[in-house]
Design a protein around this motif. Structure first.
Motif, PDB file in Angstrom:
ATOM      1  N   LEU A  23      10.038 -86.740  94.135  1.00  0.00           N
ATOM      2  CA  LEU A  23      10.514 -87.056  95.524  1.00  0.00           C
ATOM      3  C   LEU A  23      12.055 -86.703  95.703  1.00  0.00           C
ATOM      4  O   LEU A  23      12.574 -85.598  96.557  1.00  0.00           O
ATOM      5  CB  LEU A  23      10.347 -88.521  95.838  1.00  0.00           C
ATOM      6  CG  LEU A  23      10.630 -88.637  97.400  1.00  0.00           C
ATOM      7  CD1 LEU A  23       9.684 -87.849  98.340  1.00  0.00           C
ATOM      8  CD2 LEU A  23      10.677 -90.108  97.514  1.00  0.00           C
ATOM      9  N   LEU A  84      15.381 -92.763 103.165  1.00  0.00           N
ATOM     10  CA  LEU A  84      13.991 -92.765 102.445  1.00  0.00           C
ATOM     11  C   LEU A  84      12.914 -92.226 103.392  1.00  0.00           C
ATOM     12  O   LEU A  84      12.105 -91.694 103.121  1.00  0.00           O
ATOM     13  CB  LEU A  84      14.012 -94.021 101.655  1.00  0.00           C
ATOM     14  CG  LEU A  84      14.628 -94.211 100.510  1.00  0.00           C
ATOM     15  CD1 LEU A  84      14.506 -95.771 100.079  1.00  0.00           C
ATOM     16  CD2 LEU A  84      14.395 -93.522  99.402  1.00  0.00           C
ATOM     17  N   ALA A  88      10.484 -89.035 102.741  1.00  0.00           N
ATOM     18  CA  ALA A  88       9.205 -89.258 102.414  1.00  0.00           C
ATOM     19  C   ALA A  88       8.247 -88.565 103.361  1.00  0.00           C
ATOM     20  O   ALA A  88       7.305 -87.892 102.886  1.00  0.00           O
ATOM     21  CB  ALA A  88       8.983 -90.704 102.173  1.00  0.00           C
ATOM     22  N   ASN A 112      17.562 -96.011  93.729  1.00  0.00           N
ATOM     23  CA  ASN A 112      17.678 -95.954  95.266  1.00  0.00           C
ATOM     24  C   ASN A 112      18.151 -97.138  95.632  1.00  0.00           C
ATOM     25  O   ASN A 112      18.146 -97.548  97.011  1.00  0.00           O
ATOM     26  CB  ASN A 112      16.302 -95.287  96.152  1.00  0.00           C
ATOM     27  CG  ASN A 112      15.889 -94.300  95.656  1.00  0.00           C
ATOM     28  OD1 ASN A 112      14.892 -93.954  94.570  1.00  0.00           O
ATOM     29  ND2 ASN A 112      16.300 -93.122  96.134  1.00  0.00           N
ATOM     30  N   VAL A 126       9.411 -96.162 101.227  1.00  0.00           N
ATOM     31  CA  VAL A 126       8.922 -94.834 100.821  1.00  0.00           C
ATOM     32  C   VAL A 126       7.356 -94.635 101.268  1.00  0.00           C
ATOM     33  O   VAL A 126       6.956 -93.519 101.869  1.00  0.00           O
ATOM     34  CB  VAL A 126       9.093 -94.523  99.318  1.00  0.00           C
ATOM     35  CG1 VAL A 126       8.325 -93.297  98.945  1.00  0.00           C
ATOM     36  CG2 VAL A 126      10.664 -94.231  98.946  1.00  0.00           C
ATOM     37  N   THR A 148       1.409 -92.145  94.897  1.00  0.00           N
ATOM     38  CA  THR A 148       2.771 -92.532  94.410  1.00  0.00           C
ATOM     39  C   THR A 148       2.947 -92.996  93.063  1.00  0.00           C
ATOM     40  O   THR A 148       1.813 -93.838  92.451  1.00  0.00           O
ATOM     41  CB  THR A 148       3.697 -93.575  95.189  1.00  0.00           C
ATOM     42  OG1 THR A 148       3.562 -93.163  96.503  1.00  0.00           O
ATOM     43  CG2 THR A 148       4.915 -93.635  94.494  1.00  0.00           C
TER      44      THR A 148
END
Length: 354
Positions: A23, A84, A88, A112, A126, A148
């Motif tokens: 990401l 974020l 995302a 993060n 996210v 994810t």
């Protein structure tokens, strides 16, 4: 299927699957610039085209550690809820534009938290952004299923925390786990307790191995830690001589362990010398379950369409080869069998009947 001429338009339309994509390595240059201005972070340039070129050139050093260092600027703009959410959501939109129908995106939540977000808040945010992106592309008629993978950073001491998060969010969009970061000098077995925990909880995981380190790294990831897939794995060729497979290479091929291969990225980090000679082609021809991936779309200046095009142009790949690696990816995806089967039969195979 006959050997169809593969031009750029054909490749763009083909349904694709990506298993190895970070990401924080795939932001849009314009987004990095806008978010950096909001948080007061200084970039090498504020021109989107120049920033994209800077990333590609800075990462093109042939050294994994220097490659990883380019993430300073993307991570700087991913420390807030707003940053974020946006990155995302845009991640999913960009996959859809690239013809991707299934993607697994990975990131390390511990990277993060500098803006005050707790680890669980990072994951929740996210997932919210990814869900918003999936809703938008579905409404537009180009649905993308995104799962994810949470990463632990192998150089640090929070890998077990990341594994706990993967277990906690397993029913909320997190489909698996990985460890990332500098490979050489940071063996996967140092985090064996985390992998044993994941196995007890039946959470699948992959491990970066055989990129900046050799066969011992791959062996450790598989035979000691129990990985179900290998991130990169290009060094498995060290166990193949004149087409004859050694015991480890044979294990990887015969047990259908997916290799998450990333040609452009491997050139940048020095793990491969050219697209034409990249191990993905020889391993495909030897029957390994190779998959094709982007790794970091911004840092490597790439897309799935571009990765496919390079293999067609420089390594002689056909539409059938592209279909093979796409089906391979879905066979090894960390989602339930029925979902994988449906994507292969209802989306991918019809999409390759060009």
């Amino acid at each position: 299927m006959t050997a169809t001429r593969v031009d750029a338009d054909v490749i763009r339309r083909l349904p694709k699957a990506v298993l190895h994509d970070h990401l924080d390595g795939g932001l849009r240059p314009a987004t990095v610039i806008e978010l950096a201005a909001e948080v007061g972070h200084t970039l090498p340039t504020t021109d989107p085209d120049e920033l994209a070129a800077w990333y590609f050139e800075a990462a093109n050093s042939g050294d994994l550690v220097r490659y990883i260092a380019t993430f300073e600027h993307t991570l700087a703009v991913m420390q807030t809820r707003e940053g974020l959410l946006r990155t995302a959501e845009e991640y999913v939109l960009d996959l859809a534009a690239d013809g991707v129908v299934y993607g697994e995106v990975r990131y390390a939540p511990e990277l993060n938290t500098q803006g005050g977000l707790a680890l669980a808040e990072v994951v929740e945010t996210v997932q919210e952004g990814l869900a918003a992106g999936m809703a938008k592309v579905a409404a537009a008629g180009t649905p993308v299923r995104v799962g994810t993978l949470l990463c632990g950073m192998r150089m640090f001491d929070r890998v077990r925390e990341a594994a706990d998060l993967a277990v906690a969010f397993r029913d909320a969009g997190v489909v698996g786990f990985d460890i990332a970061g500098a490979e050489a000098g940071f063996p996967a077995a140092d985090h064996l307790a985390a992998f044993e925990h994941l196995r007890r909880e039946s959470v699948p995981f992959t491990i970066h191995a055989g990129e900046a380190d050799g066969l011992s790294s791959i062996h450790q990831a598989l035979q000691i830690c129990g990985a179900q897939r290998i991130g990169h794995g290009v060094r498995i060729t060290d166990d193949i001589v004149d087409g004859k497979l050694g015991r480890l290479a044979g294990w990887v091929r015969d047990r259908r362990i997916a290799l998450e291969m990333c040609p452009t990225s491997n050139l940048q980090t020095g793990a491969a010398t050219s697209i034409a000679e990249h191990p993905i082609t020889a391993l495909k021809d030897l029957g390994f379950r190779v998959t094709l991936n982007t790794d970091n779309r911004l840092v490597s200046g790439t897309t799935m369409t571009r990765e496919m095009s390079l293999l067609v142009e420089q390594a002689g790949w056909t539409v059938e080869d592209l279909r093979t690696v796409t089906v391979n990816a879905l066979k090894s995806a960390f989602i339930p069998f029925d979902e994988r089967k449906a994507l292969i039969e209802d989306v991918v195979l019809p999409g390759y009947a060009v």
